[in-house]
Design an enzyme around this catalytic site. Sequence first.
Site, PDB file in Angstrom:
ATOM      1  CE1 TYR A  87      -4.184  -2.029   5.015  1.00 58.49           C
ATOM      2  CE2 TYR A  87      -3.232   0.152   4.617  1.00 58.49           C
ATOM      3  CZ  TYR A  87      -3.800  -1.014   4.141  1.00 58.49           C
ATOM      4  OH  TYR A  87      -3.981  -1.182   2.799  1.00 58.49           O
ATOM      5  CB  SER A  96      -0.876   0.007   1.252  1.00 63.95           C
ATOM      6  OG  SER A  96      -1.476   1.275   1.447  1.00 63.95           O
TER       7      SER A  96
END
Length: 590
Positions: free
Chosen positions: A472, A459
């Site tokens: 995350y 990401s």
Amino acid sequence: MSEAPAHRHRVHSADGTGIAVYEEGNPAGPTVVLVHGWPDSHVLWDGVVPLLTDRFRVIRYDNRGVGGSDAPAPVSAYTMAHYADDFAAVIAAVSPGTAVHVLAHDWGSVGVWEYLARPESATRVASFTSVSGPSADHLNRFAVTSLKRPYRPKTFARALDGLARLAYMGAFSIPVLAPAAIRFAFARGAMRRQLLRDGMAPESIHHGDGFARDAARSMKVYPANYFRGLSSGRTDHYVGVPVQLIVNTDDPFVRPYVFDAVAQWVPTLWRRDLKAGHWAPMSHPHVVARAVTELVDHLDGHPAARELARARVGGSRPPFAHTLVSVTGAGDGIGRATALEFASQGAELVVSDIDQAGAEQTARLIAAAGGTAHAYQLDVADADAVARFAQTVCDAHGVPDILVNNAGIGHGGYFLDTPADRYDRVLDINFGGVVNCCRAFTPAMVARGTGGHVVNVASMAAFTPIAAVNAYATSKAAVFMFSDCLRAELSSAAIGVTTLCPGVVKTGIVDRTHFDVPAAKRRELEVKRAQAKRAFAARGYGPEKVARAIVAAVRSGKAVAPVTAEAHLAYGLARVAPAVLRRAARGRLL
């Protein structure tokens, strides 16, 4: 050292030279003749033969000047015409009424090419698998044609490079001195040490008892053929026999581009590029044996195995035809879109997801579009389950060519607000899942020897610190660094690794993301979630665009692939102005 096979006999070539022939394996199976080159003997094939004997009647022989065969004195007795005569005598003796399949290496392969120029070869040879041994005629045509075209710099440079890499043959052609030097060096282990430096496992090196003596005696193959090959070559050496090339991409002597034009001489051709050096029969015996077995089975009427079908030269087909792709987290979103994109370009898919119904729906969508997919339920955080899944996939469908590790979960919340078990679960899935899948699949991909590609979906959070998504971002940063390290490790096996870093993409991740926030802020959180959903929808960047980026990255071998404009911007800032991102990380979630 090697013990000689149980059945040994002699045949005599056209000039009376005695050739030692060794037979083993299944007497009722198809006959496969193995032909070695310099400086080896039939012992070269000791790693390959055990992989063939259950299915095939295996014939090996020592080339003239080597092992149990005679060693004629004149240099002229070592031309490729004589090598072709030796091969003809062997197959006439061992298989007088049936065509044989042939596997040959180095000068042995050059000699078989010479035989294939003879009219009778079409009825005597059923297939030919060549390893690091081009036709002397085809090599001559490649050099001459390329050197006549200096206006094509790439082709011209390759011709010069190819000839330069074979210049050692001139030194090997010096009488008396060259054989004496080779015998002295090889008797003291020079060849073995070189193979070990090249990364060959000690147990994979197969040399006969008289290796140094044989190498010196058979060096006459160089003066007998080198200068002749440079000066002349037939222009009509067309081959009607099915031919399979095993092209060793790290071969320092015979470069892959030497074989690029072989299709104009051989209408029925397969080509497998192998990440290996010159002595692939020793370093990759399982790959060589599998290639021969798949070709023989196919010519016997069986459907072409996936690797063989992919190796077929000529014809038009989709970019990923005959390619097996595994995609985790394929039940929806980026995973589903990626599976559909690969399928649209000809790939066969293995789709998995913790939501079995979602995986099955993806498989149905692929099937409805005319593709092939196999659905599995999988929790990537469960290492044992992933290991069982990988074994099932490899057994049922084969080793994947492309591995897309996409499964992951979103998470929001500050570190101090996130329970330890929740934090660990994010790491277990987003990072641990990638590690588990790579650990389960990549050993088989490496052992197969024919390369592949791994895509690890990270990401833009991997390089964009944000206090409010600590777990995350940390998990995705770990994926990023893991991929960098894995890429360096797997490059030696021709397996590429892409780290994919999407930005804001319209998927269902916002609805599924768990936020750890104080109870007093739950209502405010739902307002923020609704705002985020609207922002993602307004952004209009769908998962199908990410899927196309993944496919493009695999085709180009891209190492790091930011996706979306904001991901590219953040990646650039992370490299040139990381302090800017660190200051932005302090922004509040609520």
